[in-house]
Design a protein around this motif. Sequence first.
Motif, PDB file in Angstrom:
ATOM      1  N   ALA A 148       0.827  -1.213   0.000  1.00  0.00           N
ATOM      2  CA  ALA A 148       0.000   0.000   0.000  1.00  0.00           C
ATOM      3  C   ALA A 148       0.854   1.253   0.000  1.00  0.00           C
ATOM      4  O   ALA A 148       0.539   2.257  -0.670  1.00  0.00           O
ATOM      5  CB  ALA A 148      -0.929  -0.018   1.215  1.00  0.00           C
ATOM      6  N   CYS A 149       1.963   1.205   0.751  1.00  0.00           N
ATOM      7  CA  CYS A 149       2.867   2.367   0.763  1.00  0.00           C
ATOM      8  C   CYS A 149       3.449   2.626  -0.622  1.00  0.00           C
ATOM      9  O   CYS A 149       3.562   3.788  -1.073  1.00  0.00           O
ATOM     10  CB  CYS A 149       3.987   2.143   1.771  1.00  0.00           C
ATOM     11  N   PHE A 150       3.818   1.550  -1.336  1.00  0.00           N
ATOM     12  CA  PHE A 150       4.354   1.719  -2.685  1.00  0.00           C
ATOM     13  C   PHE A 150       3.313   2.348  -3.619  1.00  0.00           C
ATOM     14  O   PHE A 150       3.623   3.248  -4.409  1.00  0.00           O
ATOM     15  CB  PHE A 150       4.817   0.380  -3.245  1.00  0.00           C
ATOM     16  N   ILE A 151       2.096   1.875  -3.518  1.00  0.00           N
ATOM     17  CA  ILE A 151       1.036   2.379  -4.412  1.00  0.00           C
ATOM     18  C   ILE A 151       0.744   3.847  -4.113  1.00  0.00           C
ATOM     19  O   ILE A 151       0.651   4.691  -5.025  1.00  0.00           O
ATOM     20  CB  ILE A 151      -0.228   1.522  -4.259  1.00  0.00           C
ATOM     21  N   ILE A 152       0.575   4.166  -2.834  1.00  0.00           N
ATOM     22  CA  ILE A 152       0.253   5.553  -2.468  1.00  0.00           C
ATOM     23  C   ILE A 152       1.408   6.484  -2.807  1.00  0.00           C
ATOM     24  O   ILE A 152       1.203   7.617  -3.306  1.00  0.00           O
ATOM     25  CB  ILE A 152      -0.092   5.634  -0.973  1.00  0.00           C
ATOM     26  N   ALA A 153       2.642   6.010  -2.530  1.00  0.00           N
ATOM     27  CA  ALA A 153       3.801   6.855  -2.846  1.00  0.00           C
ATOM     28  C   ALA A 153       3.893   7.147  -4.335  1.00  0.00           C
ATOM     29  O   ALA A 153       4.250   8.252  -4.754  1.00  0.00           O
ATOM     30  CB  ALA A 153       5.078   6.166  -2.361  1.00  0.00           C
ATOM     31  N   ASN A 154       3.523   6.187  -5.143  1.00  0.00           N
ATOM     32  CA  ASN A 154       3.568   6.378  -6.597  1.00  0.00           C
ATOM     33  C   ASN A 154       2.456   7.320  -7.068  1.00  0.00           C
ATOM     34  O   ASN A 154       2.628   8.090  -8.018  1.00  0.00           O
ATOM     35  CB  ASN A 154       3.456   5.032  -7.289  1.00  0.00           C
ATOM     36  N   GLU A 155       1.299   7.259  -6.383  1.00  0.00           N
ATOM     37  CA  GLU A 155       0.160   8.064  -6.815  1.00  0.00           C
ATOM     38  C   GLU A 155       0.262   9.518  -6.364  1.00  0.00           C
ATOM     39  O   GLU A 155      -0.054  10.443  -7.115  1.00  0.00           O
ATOM     40  CB  GLU A 155      -1.139   7.461  -6.272  1.00  0.00           C
ATOM     41  N   VAL A 156       0.692   9.736  -5.140  1.00  0.00           N
ATOM     42  CA  VAL A 156       0.688  11.101  -4.587  1.00  0.00           C
ATOM     43  C   VAL A 156       2.081  11.697  -4.493  1.00  0.00           C
ATOM     44  O   VAL A 156       2.236  12.862  -4.115  1.00  0.00           O
ATOM     45  CB  VAL A 156       0.003  11.123  -3.204  1.00  0.00           C
ATOM     46  N   GLY A 157       3.120  10.858  -4.771  1.00  0.00           N
ATOM     47  CA  GLY A 157       4.474  11.380  -4.797  1.00  0.00           C
ATOM     48  C   GLY A 157       5.091  11.612  -3.439  1.00  0.00           C
ATOM     49  O   GLY A 157       5.951  12.494  -3.302  1.00  0.00           O
ATOM     50  N   ILE A 158       4.692  10.871  -2.426  1.00  0.00           N
ATOM     51  CA  ILE A 158       5.289  11.001  -1.088  1.00  0.00           C
ATOM     52  C   ILE A 158       6.448  10.010  -1.002  1.00  0.00           C
ATOM     53  O   ILE A 158       6.240   8.797  -0.893  1.00  0.00           O
ATOM     54  CB  ILE A 158       4.252  10.741   0.006  1.00  0.00           C
ATOM     55  N   VAL A 159       7.655  10.531  -1.042  1.00  0.00           N
ATOM     56  CA  VAL A 159       8.842   9.666  -1.071  1.00  0.00           C
ATOM     57  C   VAL A 159       9.011   8.921   0.239  1.00  0.00           C
ATOM     58  O   VAL A 159       9.484   7.775   0.276  1.00  0.00           O
ATOM     59  CB  VAL A 159      10.091  10.518  -1.380  1.00  0.00           C
ATOM     60  N   GLU A 160       8.632   9.529   1.356  1.00  0.00           N
ATOM     61  CA  GLU A 160       8.804   8.880   2.662  1.00  0.00           C
ATOM     62  C   GLU A 160       8.046   7.556   2.742  1.00  0.00           C
ATOM     63  O   GLU A 160       8.491   6.602   3.383  1.00  0.00           O
ATOM     64  CB  GLU A 160       8.335   9.824   3.776  1.00  0.00           C
ATOM     65  N   LEU A 161       6.866   7.519   2.100  1.00  0.00           N
ATOM     66  CA  LEU A 161       6.119   6.259   2.094  1.00  0.00           C
ATOM     67  C   LEU A 161       6.872   5.167   1.344  1.00  0.00           C
ATOM     68  O   LEU A 161       6.808   3.983   1.712  1.00  0.00           O
ATOM     69  CB  LEU A 161       4.740   6.468   1.473  1.00  0.00           C
ATOM     70  N   MET A 162       7.573   5.557   0.289  1.00  0.00           N
ATOM     71  CA  MET A 162       8.382   4.577  -0.446  1.00  0.00           C
ATOM     72  C   MET A 162       9.475   4.013   0.441  1.00  0.00           C
ATOM     73  O   MET A 162       9.715   2.803   0.481  1.00  0.00           O
ATOM     74  CB  MET A 162       8.988   5.231  -1.674  1.00  0.00           C
ATOM     75  N   TYR A 163      10.151   4.886   1.213  1.00  0.00           N
ATOM     76  CA  TYR A 163      11.198   4.417   2.114  1.00  0.00           C
ATOM     77  C   TYR A 163      10.640   3.492   3.202  1.00  0.00           C
ATOM     78  O   TYR A 163      11.242   2.487   3.557  1.00  0.00           O
ATOM     79  CB  TYR A 163      11.894   5.619   2.770  1.00  0.00           C
ATOM     80  N   PHE A 164       9.448   3.872   3.706  1.00  0.00           N
ATOM     81  CA  PHE A 164       8.831   3.055   4.750  1.00  0.00           C
ATOM     82  C   PHE A 164       8.454   1.663   4.223  1.00  0.00           C
ATOM     83  O   PHE A 164       8.636   0.645   4.897  1.00  0.00           O
ATOM     84  CB  PHE A 164       7.586   3.771   5.295  1.00  0.00           C
ATOM     85  N   GLY A 165       7.938   1.614   2.992  1.00  0.00           N
ATOM     86  CA  GLY A 165       7.598   0.318   2.394  1.00  0.00           C
ATOM     87  C   GLY A 165       8.830  -0.547   2.192  1.00  0.00           C
ATOM     88  O   GLY A 165       8.807  -1.766   2.424  1.00  0.00           O
ATOM     89  N   ILE A 166       9.932   0.083   1.753  1.00  0.00           N
ATOM     90  CA  ILE A 166      11.184  -0.670   1.570  1.00  0.00           C
ATOM     91  C   ILE A 166      11.660  -1.217   2.908  1.00  0.00           C
ATOM     92  O   ILE A 166      12.147  -2.348   3.009  1.00  0.00           O
ATOM     93  CB  ILE A 166      12.252   0.224   0.923  1.00  0.00           C
ATOM     94  N   LEU A 167      11.524  -0.407   3.973  1.00  0.00           N
ATOM     95  CA  LEU A 167      11.950  -0.861   5.294  1.00  0.00           C
ATOM     96  C   LEU A 167      11.129  -2.070   5.747  1.00  0.00           C
ATOM     97  O   LEU A 167      11.675  -3.043   6.284  1.00  0.00           O
ATOM     98  CB  LEU A 167      11.799   0.282   6.298  1.00  0.00           C
ATOM     99  N   LEU A 168       9.834  -2.028   5.514  1.00  0.00           N
ATOM    100  CA  LEU A 168       8.987  -3.168   5.888  1.00  0.00           C
ATOM    101  C   LEU A 168       9.382  -4.431   5.132  1.00  0.00           C
ATOM    102  O   LEU A 168       9.451  -5.523   5.702  1.00  0.00           O
ATOM    103  CB  LEU A 168       7.520  -2.834   5.631  1.00  0.00           C
ATOM    104  N   ILE A 169       9.650  -4.283   3.828  1.00  0.00           N
ATOM    105  CA  ILE A 169      10.066  -5.450   3.032  1.00  0.00           C
ATOM    106  C   ILE A 169      11.381  -6.002   3.548  1.00  0.00           C
ATOM    107  O   ILE A 169      11.580  -7.223   3.644  1.00  0.00           O
ATOM    108  CB  ILE A 169      10.183  -5.065   1.547  1.00  0.00           C
TER     109      ILE A 169
END
Length: 415
Positions: free
Chosen positions: A20-41
């Motif tokens: 979900a973080c990857f999808i939202i980060a891609n849609e709204v452009g919030i880079v922090e969500l991308m980092y958080f998703g990577i951390l979870l993975i």
Amino acid sequence: MRRLWPLTARGTGALILAVACFIIANEVGIVELMYFGILLIAVLAASVVSLYLTRRSETVSRSLSPDAATVGRDALVTVRVGVRTALPTAPGTWRDTVPKGLTANAQGVFPALSSGLRGAERIIELSYVATGTRRGIHPLGPLQVTSKDPFGLARRTTMFGERTKVTVAPSVIDLPALSNFAGEAGGTLHTTNNQLGQGADNLIARPYVPGDSMRRIHWRATAHRDELMVRQEEQESTPEATVVMDRGVLRFSPEAMQAPGTDAGFEAAVSACVSVVTRLVHDGYGVEVIDSDGSMLAERIDGGDMTEVEGLVNHFATVTARRDEHLGKLVRVFAGVMTGPVVLIVGRFDPADADIIAPVAHHSTLPLLLAVTPVGDSLERAADLGWHTALIEPDGDLAASWSGAADRGVSHALR
């Protein structure tokens, strides 16, 4: 059963959140969500990898106390697992696979382990109580151990394939002694005296040798000679008994030939057989166990030898019915022979069978007939011909039937 999905509910939720973080980060452009998703993975991947770098088992063994289980009785199963681990592990769970011939709550908590890089293999002991439900030899195992990472995100289920063959022996019922019968049917070691004259002074004494009964010691001669002396004329004899189990499949059901524990009537007959042998040997009889054609089902057991009785009971864990019908041959087995108690255990029994085995009753001091499925008035007819008879049933009271047959001639099992 081995689980294919390595994540727990918590780990699955973390994976969904990462996606979900990857999808939202891609849609709204919030880079922090991308980092958080990577951390979870990364955390999920580390959790899965940690499980394969820690616990490893090399040996699994099981032992029972007593060595063989018995139908209707409990046995303690001890499972020993040899474990090596490079990193500390959190507690897990274990479950042992229990076959149909046993019932048990074979599960529990697998203990946490500290690092063992420098240590030798450690032995973890797990135990549970198993109850025999079906006679035979059954494979116990494999052992299933489920581990979780410290965060509870991933799990690993390992099956240790070692199996242990467990013997489930037939049920042994405690039967009353044949105390109301004297002589050969009395059930105790007895002595016959052949004295040359009247009084103890006429006895001839000889030196004691290993194996002589202490009851034969001649105390007056012992005091005179200053060494143990025994009465030479006193001869001890052990009363003999014969237990006959007719295994003809026509007297039971076809399932009785296929595997142990499949036919309730045959199981009742097997239990009666080992119970009677146990009682007679305990009372001092030398017992032979034969089929209706005279073939030996076990080696002769001397009176009082309960160790051999235990071996007989375990041997009967695998006894099945046979195709041939041999009850008519029983008369020839006892022709010209006079013996002590003869206990005949049979499945279906009809009036014609009573006529066939009638001569056997006259060659025994106590002929007893235990039938699983008597037809018509077959038991009464056998009783008229000299047998002490009883009905035994899968759910009946064998002890009451045994006592009634010995005391009254004709009895019926208590339901």
